[in-house]
Motif scaffolding. Structure first.
Motif, mmCIF file in Angstrom:
data_model
loop_
_atom_site.group_PDB
_atom_site.id
_atom_site.type_symbol
_atom_site.label_atom_id
_atom_site.label_comp_id
_atom_site.label_asym_id
_atom_site.label_seq_id
_atom_site.Cartn_x
_atom_site.Cartn_y
_atom_site.Cartn_z
ATOM 1 N N UNK A 1 -2.725 14.591 -2.985
ATOM 2 C CA UNK A 1 -2.652 13.345 -3.753
ATOM 3 C C UNK A 1 -2.441 12.167 -2.812
ATOM 4 N N UNK A 2 -3.250 11.159 -3.019
ATOM 5 C CA UNK A 2 -3.202 10.000 -2.117
ATOM 6 C C UNK A 2 -2.061 9.061 -2.505
ATOM 7 N N UNK A 3 -1.015 9.058 -1.694
ATOM 8 C CA UNK A 3 0.107 8.145 -1.930
ATOM 9 C C UNK A 3 0.076 6.969 -0.951
ATOM 10 N N UNK A 4 -0.948 6.892 -0.153
ATOM 11 C CA UNK A 4 -0.988 5.871 0.901
ATOM 12 C C UNK A 4 -1.428 4.528 0.315
ATOM 13 N N UNK A 5 -0.631 3.479 0.550
ATOM 14 C CA UNK A 5 -1.011 2.177 -0.008
ATOM 15 C C UNK A 5 -2.340 1.682 0.572
ATOM 16 N N UNK A 6 -3.143 1.117 -0.301
ATOM 17 C CA UNK A 6 -4.474 0.651 0.134
ATOM 18 C C UNK A 6 -4.348 -0.588 1.015
ATOM 19 N N UNK A 7 -5.413 -0.865 1.731
ATOM 20 C CA UNK A 7 -5.454 -2.090 2.534
ATOM 21 C C UNK A 7 -5.567 -3.288 1.594
#
Lengths: 188, 172
Positions: free
Chosen positions: B50-56
Protein backbone atom coordinates in the motif's frame (compact mmCIF):
# COMPACT_ATOMS: atom_id res chain seq x y z
CA UNK A 1 7.15 0.84 -32.40
CA UNK A 2 5.70 0.71 -28.88
CA UNK A 3 4.53 3.70 -26.85
CA UNK A 4 7.73 3.98 -24.84
CA UNK A 5 9.96 3.95 -27.90
CA UNK A 6 7.76 6.55 -29.51
CA UNK A 7 7.77 8.85 -26.49
CA UNK A 8 11.56 8.58 -26.16
CA UNK A 9 12.04 9.48 -29.82
CA UNK A 10 9.72 12.45 -29.51
CA UNK A 11 11.54 13.78 -26.46
CA UNK A 12 14.93 13.35 -28.09
CA UNK A 13 13.55 15.24 -31.10
CA UNK A 14 12.64 18.13 -28.80
CA UNK A 15 8.98 17.50 -28.02
CA UNK A 16 8.43 18.99 -24.58
CA UNK A 17 4.85 17.75 -24.39
CA UNK A 18 6.20 14.21 -24.65
CA UNK A 19 8.61 14.94 -21.81
CA UNK A 20 5.72 16.24 -19.73
CA UNK A 21 3.94 12.91 -20.26
CA UNK A 22 7.05 11.06 -19.19
CA UNK A 23 7.41 13.15 -16.01
CA UNK A 24 3.74 12.61 -15.19
CA UNK A 25 4.02 8.87 -15.73
CA UNK A 26 7.22 8.24 -13.80
CA UNK A 27 7.13 10.81 -11.00
CA UNK A 28 5.48 8.29 -8.68
CA UNK A 29 8.34 5.82 -9.17
CA UNK A 30 10.99 8.52 -8.75
CA UNK A 31 9.25 9.90 -5.68
CA UNK A 32 9.12 6.44 -4.08
CA UNK A 33 12.87 5.99 -4.44
CA UNK A 34 13.72 9.51 -3.27
CA UNK A 35 11.32 9.30 -0.34
CA UNK A 36 12.83 6.05 0.90
CA UNK A 37 16.46 7.03 0.40
CA UNK A 38 16.48 10.69 1.39
CA UNK A 39 15.30 11.40 4.89
CA UNK A 40 15.35 15.20 4.63
CA UNK A 41 11.88 16.13 3.28
CA UNK A 42 13.12 19.55 2.19
CA UNK A 43 15.57 18.00 -0.28
CA UNK A 44 13.31 15.35 -1.80
CA UNK A 45 11.51 17.46 -4.37
CA UNK A 46 14.76 19.05 -5.52
CA UNK A 47 16.30 15.62 -5.91
CA UNK A 48 13.30 14.39 -7.89
CA UNK A 49 13.69 17.41 -10.14
CA UNK A 50 17.39 16.71 -10.54
CA UNK A 51 16.58 13.09 -11.43
CA UNK A 52 14.29 14.18 -14.27
CA UNK A 53 16.93 16.62 -15.46
CA UNK A 54 19.35 13.73 -15.73
CA UNK A 55 16.73 11.65 -17.49
CA UNK A 56 16.20 14.45 -19.99
CA UNK A 57 19.90 14.92 -20.55
CA UNK A 58 20.64 11.24 -21.03
CA UNK A 59 17.54 10.04 -22.83
CA UNK A 60 19.26 10.05 -26.20
CA UNK A 61 21.57 7.37 -24.81
CA UNK A 62 18.72 5.07 -23.75
CA UNK A 63 19.29 1.84 -25.71
CA UNK A 64 15.95 0.14 -25.02
CA UNK A 65 17.79 -2.89 -23.62
CA UNK A 66 15.76 -2.61 -20.41
CA UNK A 67 12.36 -1.23 -19.51
CA UNK A 68 12.22 2.55 -19.45
CA UNK A 69 11.02 2.38 -15.83
CA UNK A 70 14.11 0.36 -14.88
CA UNK A 71 16.39 2.85 -16.63
CA UNK A 72 14.74 5.82 -14.91
CA UNK A 73 14.80 4.03 -11.54
CA UNK A 74 18.54 3.42 -11.98
CA UNK A 75 19.11 7.12 -12.55
CA UNK A 76 16.96 7.92 -9.52
CA UNK A 77 18.85 5.46 -7.34
CA UNK A 78 22.25 6.76 -8.46
CA UNK A 79 21.12 10.34 -7.97
CA UNK A 80 20.09 9.57 -4.39
CA UNK A 81 23.39 7.77 -3.75
CA UNK A 82 25.21 10.88 -5.03
CA UNK A 83 23.17 12.99 -2.63
CA UNK A 84 24.01 10.70 0.30
CA UNK A 85 27.70 10.76 -0.61
CA UNK A 86 27.71 14.52 -0.99
CA UNK A 87 26.13 14.95 2.42
CA UNK A 88 28.29 12.28 4.09
CA UNK A 89 25.25 10.20 4.95
CA UNK A 90 26.23 6.53 5.31
CA UNK A 91 24.29 4.13 3.13
CA UNK A 92 26.46 1.03 3.14
CA UNK A 93 25.15 -0.95 6.04
CA UNK A 94 26.85 -4.30 5.60
CA UNK A 95 27.55 -4.30 9.32
CA UNK A 96 23.98 -3.43 10.18
CA UNK A 97 23.10 -5.02 13.50
CA UNK A 98 19.86 -6.89 13.05
CA UNK A 99 19.42 -7.75 16.70
CA UNK A 100 16.06 -6.33 17.63
CA UNK A 101 17.16 -5.06 21.04
CA UNK A 102 19.96 -3.09 19.36
CA UNK A 103 17.69 -1.33 16.94
CA UNK A 104 16.64 2.20 17.77
CA UNK A 105 13.28 2.50 19.45
CA UNK A 106 13.33 -0.95 21.02
CA UNK A 107 10.84 0.03 23.69
CA UNK A 108 7.46 1.61 23.13
CA UNK A 109 7.41 5.32 23.81
CA UNK A 110 4.22 7.21 24.71
CA UNK A 111 4.26 8.67 21.21
CA UNK A 112 4.35 5.22 19.70
CA UNK A 113 1.50 4.15 21.95
CA UNK A 114 -0.66 6.56 20.00
CA UNK A 115 0.11 4.62 16.86
CA UNK A 116 -0.44 1.26 18.44
CA UNK A 117 -3.72 0.81 16.67
CA UNK A 118 -2.21 1.98 13.42
CA UNK A 119 0.11 -0.68 12.11
CA UNK A 120 0.77 1.05 8.84
CA UNK A 121 2.08 4.19 10.54
CA UNK A 122 4.38 2.18 12.74
CA UNK A 123 5.53 0.12 9.79
CA UNK A 124 6.43 3.27 7.89
CA UNK A 125 8.43 4.41 10.86
CA UNK A 126 10.19 1.07 11.10
CA UNK A 127 11.02 1.11 7.41
CA UNK A 128 12.73 4.44 8.02
CA UNK A 129 15.04 2.76 10.53
CA UNK A 130 16.23 0.16 8.03
CA UNK A 131 19.44 0.57 6.03
CA UNK A 132 19.02 2.66 2.88
CA UNK A 133 19.44 -0.28 0.51
CA UNK A 134 16.86 -2.33 2.36
CA UNK A 135 14.43 0.55 2.11
CA UNK A 136 15.02 0.98 -1.59
CA UNK A 137 14.55 -2.73 -2.27
CA UNK A 138 11.35 -2.96 -0.24
CA UNK A 139 9.90 0.00 -2.11
CA UNK A 140 10.89 -1.16 -5.58
CA UNK A 141 9.62 -4.66 -4.93
CA UNK A 142 6.36 -3.96 -3.15
CA UNK A 143 5.27 -0.57 -4.44
CA UNK A 144 6.72 -0.56 -7.92
CA UNK A 145 6.32 -4.28 -8.52
CA UNK A 146 9.80 -4.84 -9.86
CA UNK A 147 11.41 -8.25 -10.01
CA UNK A 148 14.59 -9.25 -8.18
CA UNK A 149 16.45 -9.07 -11.51
CA UNK A 150 15.21 -5.56 -12.29
CA UNK A 151 16.09 -4.34 -8.81
CA UNK A 152 19.53 -5.90 -9.20
CA UNK A 153 19.92 -4.04 -12.46
CA UNK A 154 18.90 -0.76 -10.85
CA UNK A 155 21.10 -1.13 -7.78
CA UNK A 156 23.99 -2.91 -9.51
CA UNK A 157 23.89 -5.97 -7.31
CA UNK A 158 23.34 -9.67 -7.96
CA UNK A 159 19.80 -11.00 -7.92
CA UNK A 160 20.69 -13.24 -4.96
CA UNK A 161 21.77 -10.23 -2.92
CA UNK A 162 18.50 -8.46 -3.70
CA UNK A 163 16.56 -11.47 -2.49
CA UNK A 164 18.72 -11.74 0.62
CA UNK A 165 18.27 -8.05 1.51
CA UNK A 166 14.53 -8.19 0.86
CA UNK A 167 14.06 -11.22 3.08
CA UNK A 168 16.18 -9.71 5.84
CA UNK A 169 14.27 -6.44 5.65
CA UNK A 170 10.88 -8.12 5.91
CA UNK A 171 12.07 -10.36 8.70
CA UNK A 172 13.24 -7.30 10.64
CA UNK A 173 9.95 -5.55 10.11
CA UNK A 174 8.01 -8.61 11.19
CA UNK A 175 10.12 -9.02 14.32
CA UNK A 176 9.77 -5.34 15.17
CA UNK A 177 6.02 -5.41 14.78
CA UNK A 178 5.69 -8.64 16.69
CA UNK A 179 7.73 -7.17 19.52
CA UNK A 180 5.42 -4.20 19.81
CA UNK A 181 2.08 -5.72 19.02
CA UNK A 182 2.21 -9.40 19.67
CA UNK A 183 0.80 -11.85 17.20
CA UNK A 184 -2.85 -11.54 18.21
CA UNK A 185 -2.94 -7.76 18.05
CA UNK A 186 -1.12 -7.72 14.74
CA UNK A 187 -3.92 -9.73 13.17
CA UNK A 188 -6.80 -7.67 14.49
CA UNK B 1 8.58 -32.66 11.72
CA UNK B 2 10.87 -30.07 10.20
CA UNK B 3 9.35 -26.60 10.07
CA UNK B 4 9.71 -24.43 7.02
CA UNK B 5 12.66 -22.07 7.05
CA UNK B 6 12.11 -18.33 6.90
CA UNK B 7 13.51 -18.28 3.35
CA UNK B 8 11.06 -20.98 2.27
CA UNK B 9 8.12 -19.06 3.71
CA UNK B 10 9.18 -15.78 2.13
CA UNK B 11 9.98 -17.48 -1.18
CA UNK B 12 6.47 -18.95 -1.11
CA UNK B 13 5.06 -15.52 -0.29
CA UNK B 14 6.85 -14.02 -3.30
CA UNK B 15 5.84 -16.87 -5.58
CA UNK B 16 9.52 -17.42 -6.18
CA UNK B 17 10.14 -19.98 -8.95
CA UNK B 18 12.76 -21.79 -6.87
CA UNK B 19 10.31 -22.60 -4.11
CA UNK B 20 8.75 -26.02 -4.11
CA UNK B 21 5.21 -24.78 -3.79
CA UNK B 22 3.48 -28.13 -3.64
CA UNK B 23 5.69 -29.35 -0.84
CA UNK B 24 5.36 -26.10 1.10
CA UNK B 25 1.61 -26.00 0.67
CA UNK B 26 1.35 -29.57 1.93
CA UNK B 27 3.34 -28.62 5.01
CA UNK B 28 1.29 -25.50 5.64
CA UNK B 29 -1.87 -27.61 5.63
CA UNK B 30 -0.68 -29.58 8.63
CA UNK B 31 1.53 -27.07 10.50
CA UNK B 32 -0.15 -24.23 12.37
CA UNK B 33 3.13 -22.60 13.37
CA UNK B 34 4.41 -22.23 9.81
CA UNK B 35 0.96 -21.14 8.64
CA UNK B 36 0.99 -18.50 11.34
CA UNK B 37 4.45 -17.33 10.20
CA UNK B 38 3.21 -17.05 6.64
CA UNK B 39 0.14 -15.08 7.74
CA UNK B 40 2.34 -12.60 9.60
CA UNK B 41 4.35 -12.03 6.46
CA UNK B 42 1.18 -11.69 4.43
CA UNK B 43 -0.01 -8.92 6.75
CA UNK B 44 3.29 -7.09 6.41
CA UNK B 45 3.39 -7.57 2.64
CA UNK B 46 -0.16 -6.23 2.40
CA UNK B 47 0.94 -3.09 4.22
CA UNK B 48 4.10 -2.76 2.13
CA UNK B 49 2.05 -3.02 -1.05
CA UNK B 50 0.00 0.00 0.00
CA UNK B 51 1.36 3.35 -1.05
CA UNK B 52 1.68 5.58 2.01
CA UNK B 53 4.26 7.87 0.44
CA UNK B 54 3.11 11.48 0.08
CA UNK B 55 2.88 12.60 -3.53
CA UNK B 56 5.01 15.35 -5.00
CA UNK B 57 3.53 18.83 -5.16
CA UNK B 58 0.94 19.44 -7.89
CA UNK B 59 3.24 21.86 -9.69
CA UNK B 60 6.13 19.42 -9.85
CA UNK B 61 5.87 18.65 -13.56
CA UNK B 62 5.69 22.35 -14.43
CA UNK B 63 8.73 23.02 -12.25
CA UNK B 64 10.70 20.33 -14.09
CA UNK B 65 9.65 21.66 -17.48
CA UNK B 66 10.54 25.22 -16.56
CA UNK B 67 13.93 24.11 -15.27
CA UNK B 68 14.78 23.06 -18.79
CA UNK B 69 16.35 26.05 -20.44
CA UNK B 70 13.73 27.99 -22.38
CA UNK B 71 13.45 27.14 -26.02
CA UNK B 72 16.31 24.72 -25.77
CA UNK B 73 14.51 22.16 -27.84
CA UNK B 74 11.80 24.21 -29.49
CA UNK B 75 13.97 26.31 -31.76
CA UNK B 76 14.91 24.25 -34.77
CA UNK B 77 18.62 24.19 -35.39
CA UNK B 78 19.08 25.96 -38.71
CA UNK B 79 22.03 25.59 -40.93
CA UNK B 80 23.35 28.93 -42.22
CA UNK B 81 21.53 29.93 -45.37
CA UNK B 82 23.26 28.58 -48.45
CA UNK B 83 22.50 31.79 -50.31
CA UNK B 84 24.08 33.87 -47.55
CA UNK B 85 27.13 31.63 -47.60
CA UNK B 86 27.53 32.12 -51.35
CA UNK B 87 27.02 35.86 -50.94
CA UNK B 88 29.75 35.94 -48.30
CA UNK B 89 32.15 34.06 -50.55
CA UNK B 90 31.29 36.31 -53.49
CA UNK B 91 31.79 39.42 -51.37
CA UNK B 92 35.24 38.28 -50.24
CA UNK B 93 36.22 37.34 -53.79
CA UNK B 94 35.03 40.60 -55.33
CA UNK B 95 36.63 42.64 -52.56
CA UNK B 96 39.91 40.83 -53.12
CA UNK B 97 39.93 41.37 -56.89
CA UNK B 98 38.75 44.96 -56.59
CA UNK B 99 41.39 45.76 -53.96
CA UNK B 100 44.12 44.25 -56.11
CA UNK B 101 43.10 46.32 -59.12
CA UNK B 102 42.59 49.46 -57.06
CA UNK B 103 45.86 49.40 -55.16
CA UNK B 104 48.23 47.93 -57.78
CA UNK B 105 46.78 49.26 -60.97
CA UNK B 106 45.14 47.35 -63.76
CA UNK B 107 48.54 46.22 -65.17
CA UNK B 108 48.73 43.44 -62.59
CA UNK B 109 45.35 42.16 -63.65
CA UNK B 110 46.43 42.31 -67.29
CA UNK B 111 49.59 40.33 -66.46
CA UNK B 112 47.56 37.72 -64.70
CA UNK B 113 45.25 37.40 -67.66
CA UNK B 114 48.25 37.23 -70.01
CA UNK B 115 49.73 34.44 -67.94
CA UNK B 116 46.71 32.30 -68.75
CA UNK B 117 46.46 33.51 -72.35
CA UNK B 118 49.83 32.88 -74.07
CA UNK B 119 50.07 34.27 -77.54
CA UNK B 120 50.93 30.94 -79.12
CA UNK B 121 47.60 29.51 -78.11
CA UNK B 122 44.83 30.25 -80.50
CA UNK B 123 41.85 31.60 -78.68
CA UNK B 124 38.50 30.09 -79.49
CA UNK B 125 36.16 32.51 -81.13
CA UNK B 126 33.77 32.73 -78.16
CA UNK B 127 36.69 33.86 -75.90
CA UNK B 128 37.52 36.66 -78.31
CA UNK B 129 33.90 37.74 -78.40
CA UNK B 130 33.77 37.64 -74.58
CA UNK B 131 36.92 39.78 -74.34
CA UNK B 132 35.42 42.34 -76.69
CA UNK B 133 32.26 42.40 -74.63
CA UNK B 134 34.19 42.86 -71.34
CA UNK B 135 36.40 45.60 -72.77
CA UNK B 136 33.28 47.46 -73.81
CA UNK B 137 32.07 47.68 -70.23
CA UNK B 138 33.13 50.71 -68.32
CA UNK B 139 33.89 49.12 -64.94
CA UNK B 140 33.14 51.42 -62.04
CA UNK B 141 35.34 50.34 -59.08
CA UNK B 142 33.28 52.37 -56.63
CA UNK B 143 30.20 50.41 -57.62
CA UNK B 144 32.10 47.12 -57.23
CA UNK B 145 33.24 48.16 -53.76
CA UNK B 146 29.74 49.20 -52.76
CA UNK B 147 28.20 45.91 -53.88
CA UNK B 148 30.88 43.90 -52.13
CA UNK B 149 30.51 45.89 -48.92
CA UNK B 150 26.73 45.49 -48.89
CA UNK B 151 27.10 41.72 -49.36
CA UNK B 152 29.69 41.53 -46.59
CA UNK B 153 27.51 43.53 -44.17
CA UNK B 154 24.48 41.34 -44.89
CA UNK B 155 26.53 38.22 -44.28
CA UNK B 156 27.92 39.64 -41.02
CA UNK B 157 24.50 40.60 -39.67
CA UNK B 158 23.14 37.18 -40.62
CA UNK B 159 25.95 35.49 -38.69
CA UNK B 160 25.31 37.63 -35.62
CA UNK B 161 21.57 36.85 -35.64
CA UNK B 162 22.21 33.12 -36.06
CA UNK B 163 24.70 33.10 -33.19
CA UNK B 164 22.29 34.88 -30.85
CA UNK B 165 19.50 32.35 -31.46
CA UNK B 166 21.68 29.29 -31.53
CA UNK B 167 20.29 26.79 -28.97
CA UNK B 168 22.57 26.16 -26.03
CA UNK B 169 23.08 22.51 -25.27
CA UNK B 170 21.51 21.50 -21.98
CA UNK B 171 23.97 21.13 -19.15
CA UNK B 172 23.40 19.95 -15.60
Amino acid sequence: MDDKTSIVRKIVAGDKRAFRLLVDEYQRLVNHIAFRMVSNPGDREDICQDIFMRVYQNLAGFRHDSRLSTWIARIAYNCCIDYLNKNNIPFIDEEFDETISNMPGGSITPEQQLYKSDISNLLQKEIGLLPVKFRAIITLYHLDEMSYAEIGDIMSMPEGTVKNYLFRARRLLRDRLMLKYGEEELRQ
Amino acid sequence: MRHLTDDEIQGYLDNHPDSDREKIRAHLDICGQCRSNLENYQIIAGQLNTDHIPALSPGFTDAVLSAIKPDTQDVPVEEPSRLIAWMSAAAVFILGIASTIYFTGSSVAKNIIALFSPANITEPSFVSRYKEYISGIDLDLTLVFAVALVLAVIALIDRMIKRRHKPVSFMI
